[in-house]
Write a protein that holds these residues in place. Sequence first.
Motif, PDB file in Angstrom:
ATOM      1  N   TRP A  99       0.927  -1.248  -0.035  1.00 29.09           N
ATOM      2  CA  TRP A  99       0.177  -0.080   0.092  1.00 29.09           C
ATOM      3  C   TRP A  99       0.907   1.271  -0.029  1.00 29.09           C
ATOM      4  N   LEU A 100       1.949   1.332   0.663  1.00 25.70           N
ATOM      5  CA  LEU A 100       2.899   2.330   1.010  1.00 25.70           C
ATOM      6  C   LEU A 100       3.691   2.527  -0.447  1.00 25.70           C
ATOM      7  N   THR A 101       4.253   1.443  -0.996  1.00 23.52           N
ATOM      8  CA  THR A 101       5.045   1.563  -2.114  1.00 23.52           C
ATOM      9  C   THR A 101       4.294   1.910  -3.452  1.00 23.52           C
ATOM     10  N   GLU A 102       3.121   1.429  -3.473  1.00 25.60           N
ATOM     11  CA  GLU A 102       2.370   1.889  -4.675  1.00 25.60           C
ATOM     12  C   GLU A 102       1.720   3.287  -4.630  1.00 25.60           C
ATOM     13  N   ALA A 103       1.770   3.540  -3.181  1.00 27.37           N
ATOM     14  CA  ALA A 103       1.129   5.189  -3.239  1.00 27.37           C
ATOM     15  C   ALA A 103       2.497   5.860  -3.657  1.00 27.37           C
ATOM     16  N   THR A 104       3.551   5.622  -3.524  1.00 27.43           N
ATOM     17  CA  THR A 104       4.997   6.343  -3.632  1.00 27.43           C
ATOM     18  C   THR A 104       4.977   6.488  -5.036  1.00 27.43           C
ATOM     19  N   LYS A 105       4.514   5.262  -5.879  1.00 23.14           N
ATOM     20  CA  LYS A 105       4.713   5.334  -7.352  1.00 23.14           C
ATOM     21  C   LYS A 105       3.826   6.414  -7.970  1.00 23.14           C
ATOM     22  N   ARG A 106       2.664   6.710  -7.442  1.00 24.50           N
ATOM     23  CA  ARG A 106       1.492   7.645  -7.943  1.00 24.50           C
ATOM     24  C   ARG A 106       1.927   9.050  -7.228  1.00 24.50           C
ATOM     25  N   SER A 107       3.194   9.010  -6.577  1.00 27.51           N
ATOM     26  CA  SER A 107       3.477  10.381  -6.103  1.00 27.51           C
ATOM     27  C   SER A 107       2.374  10.777  -5.132  1.00 27.51           C
ATOM     28  N   GLN A 108       1.955   9.898  -4.240  1.00 28.00           N
ATOM     29  CA  GLN A 108       1.083   9.895  -3.033  1.00 28.00           C
ATOM     30  C   GLN A 108       1.762   9.545  -1.865  1.00 28.00           C
ATOM     31  N   ARG A 109       1.214   9.909  -0.808  1.00 23.79           N
ATOM     32  CA  ARG A 109       1.731   9.535   0.577  1.00 23.79           C
ATOM     33  C   ARG A 109       0.722   8.491   1.275  1.00 23.79           C
ATOM     34  N   GLY A 110       1.172   7.267   1.159  1.00 27.60           N
ATOM     35  CA  GLY A 110       0.182   6.219   2.048  1.00 27.60           C
ATOM     36  C   GLY A 110       0.632   5.771   3.463  1.00 27.60           C
ATOM     37  N   THR A 111      -0.301   5.857   4.198  1.00 23.43           N
ATOM     38  CA  THR A 111      -0.095   5.533   5.681  1.00 23.43           C
ATOM     39  C   THR A 111      -1.281   4.609   6.115  1.00 23.43           C
ATOM     40  N   VAL A 112      -0.786   3.607   6.902  1.00 22.17           N
ATOM     41  CA  VAL A 112      -1.637   2.627   7.555  1.00 22.17           C
ATOM     42  C   VAL A 112      -1.633   2.653   9.021  1.00 22.17           C
ATOM     43  N   GLU A 113      -2.907   2.799   9.587  1.00 21.51           N
ATOM     44  CA  GLU A 113      -3.146   2.902  10.850  1.00 21.51           C
ATOM     45  C   GLU A 113      -3.972   1.498  11.404  1.00 21.51           C
ATOM     46  N   LEU A 114      -3.150   0.790  12.387  1.00 16.78           N
ATOM     47  CA  LEU A 114      -3.666  -0.371  12.797  1.00 16.78           C
ATOM     48  C   LEU A 114      -4.776   0.092  14.121  1.00 16.78           C
ATOM     49  N   LEU A 115      -6.135  -0.445  13.798  1.00 18.67           N
ATOM     50  CA  LEU A 115      -7.317  -0.184  14.514  1.00 18.67           C
ATOM     51  C   LEU A 115      -7.417  -1.024  15.976  1.00 18.67           C
ATOM     52  N   ASN A 116      -7.223  -2.274  15.472  1.00 21.65           N
ATOM     53  CA  ASN A 116      -7.566  -3.313  16.366  1.00 21.65           C
ATOM     54  C   ASN A 116      -7.127  -4.668  15.972  1.00 21.65           C
ATOM     55  N   VAL A 117      -6.652  -5.438  16.682  1.00 20.78           N
ATOM     56  CA  VAL A 117      -6.290  -6.855  16.613  1.00 20.78           C
ATOM     57  C   VAL A 117      -6.792  -7.966  17.716  1.00 20.78           C
ATOM     58  N   GLU A 118      -7.684  -8.767  17.473  1.00 22.83           N
ATOM     59  CA  GLU A 118      -8.303  -9.561  18.458  1.00 22.83           C
ATOM     60  C   GLU A 118      -8.781 -10.870  17.522  1.00 22.83           C
ATOM     61  N   GLU A 142      -7.855  -5.153  11.895  1.00 20.35           N
ATOM     62  CA  GLU A 142      -8.699  -4.078  11.305  1.00 20.35           C
ATOM     63  C   GLU A 142      -7.810  -2.873  11.208  1.00 20.35           C
ATOM     64  N   GLN A 143      -7.722  -2.063   9.995  1.00 24.86           N
ATOM     65  CA  GLN A 143      -6.666  -1.153   9.608  1.00 24.86           C
ATOM     66  C   GLN A 143      -7.626  -0.045   8.800  1.00 24.86           C
ATOM     67  N   ILE A 144      -6.986   1.130   8.989  1.00 28.57           N
ATOM     68  CA  ILE A 144      -7.444   2.458   8.081  1.00 28.57           C
ATOM     69  C   ILE A 144      -6.302   2.540   7.183  1.00 28.57           C
ATOM     70  N   LEU A 145      -6.392   2.507   5.806  1.00 28.11           N
ATOM     71  CA  LEU A 145      -5.435   2.729   4.786  1.00 28.11           C
ATOM     72  C   LEU A 145      -5.775   4.125   4.063  1.00 28.11           C
ATOM     73  N   SER A 146      -4.882   5.093   4.194  1.00 28.57           N
ATOM     74  CA  SER A 146      -5.032   6.616   3.797  1.00 28.57           C
ATOM     75  C   SER A 146      -4.014   6.982   2.755  1.00 28.57           C
ATOM     76  N   GLY A 177       6.245  -5.269   5.606  1.00 26.45           N
ATOM     77  CA  GLY A 177       5.778  -5.843   4.281  1.00 26.45           C
ATOM     78  C   GLY A 177       4.432  -6.325   4.360  1.00 26.45           C
ATOM     79  N   GLY A 178       3.686  -6.428   5.580  1.00 27.33           N
ATOM     80  CA  GLY A 178       2.478  -6.920   5.800  1.00 27.33           C
ATOM     81  C   GLY A 178       1.998  -8.167   6.030  1.00 27.33           C
ATOM     82  N   THR A 179       1.059  -8.682   6.152  1.00 27.38           N
ATOM     83  CA  THR A 179       0.549  -9.942   6.336  1.00 27.38           C
ATOM     84  C   THR A 179       0.977 -11.101   5.436  1.00 27.38           C
ATOM     85  N   PRO A 180       0.583 -10.564   4.097  1.00 27.98           N
ATOM     86  CA  PRO A 180       0.880 -11.453   2.997  1.00 27.98           C
ATOM     87  C   PRO A 180       2.385 -11.973   2.931  1.00 27.98           C
ATOM     88  N   THR A 181       3.313 -10.870   3.242  1.00 31.54           N
ATOM     89  CA  THR A 181       4.695 -11.074   3.367  1.00 31.54           C
ATOM     90  C   THR A 181       4.882 -12.424   4.488  1.00 31.54           C
TER      91      THR A 181
END
Length: 254
Positions: A99-118, A142-146, A177-181
């Motif tokens: 999410w972060l690296t793809e945002a950079t390719k589009r000249s955007q700033r990607g962020t990830v906020e982790l809301l909950n793990v249970e 649960e996360q918010i991607l911006s 790298g995220g859960t897929p990694t």
Amino acid sequence: MPRPYTDPRTAHQKIAAKLRRQITRGDLRPGDALPSTPALMEEWGVAGTTVQKALLMLKEEQLLVGKRGKGVYVQGGTQQSISPMAYMAPAGAGESYRWLTEATKRSQRGTVELLNVEVVTPPFEVRQALGLAEDGQALLREQILSLDAEPTELTRSYYPLALAEGTAMMDRRKIKGGTPTLLAEKGYPPREFVDEVSSEIPTEDEVVALELPKDMPIMLTFRVVYSDDERPIEVSLLAKAAHKYRARYRLKVA
């Protein structure tokens, strides 16, 4: 012959719908001036208060902006296309979450906020996809991607406990790298995913998380990710603001 049907929406909702479509599809572009209120009144055969209610809806959606003494202008642009395929492969060694690296390719700033793990008992369709019993449990992350500080996607991802237990997925912290990694490193790389995309009325938590204007639907993706031997390794509910984003799929036809 089609049976007769009349649009049940109010006049201001119809006006807003037409203008919204012109904005999101690029017929009206950022910086363009809208016709004057009298012109819209004449076009639609409505009172000035009706036109103003329509424009207010689009201002609340951040698609229009009023400039004192000058008129109303398009502020938002066309919907941004997001390609799910770009995010599916695990990140390479030492790389950030896609999410972060793809945002950079589009000249955007990607962020990830982790809301909950249970550990939870997932909703019915998630249990079905994961092959869980009625009272079966899974790990929820649960996360918010911006993008550029604007909340873009609320993700609720569920993982089989057999894969998650004993890993960093169980901790309330981000994963390099995220859960897929992480899953790929454990021997469960993503091989295939199935998306079901629908338009939904948002729940209260989705409205708050995505900062949605009143009466705005969401684009909801129900995604099942499979590893080798068609083993489900993740089920996600991905909610996006329907007026700002669209999903792009490019598939080869045999």
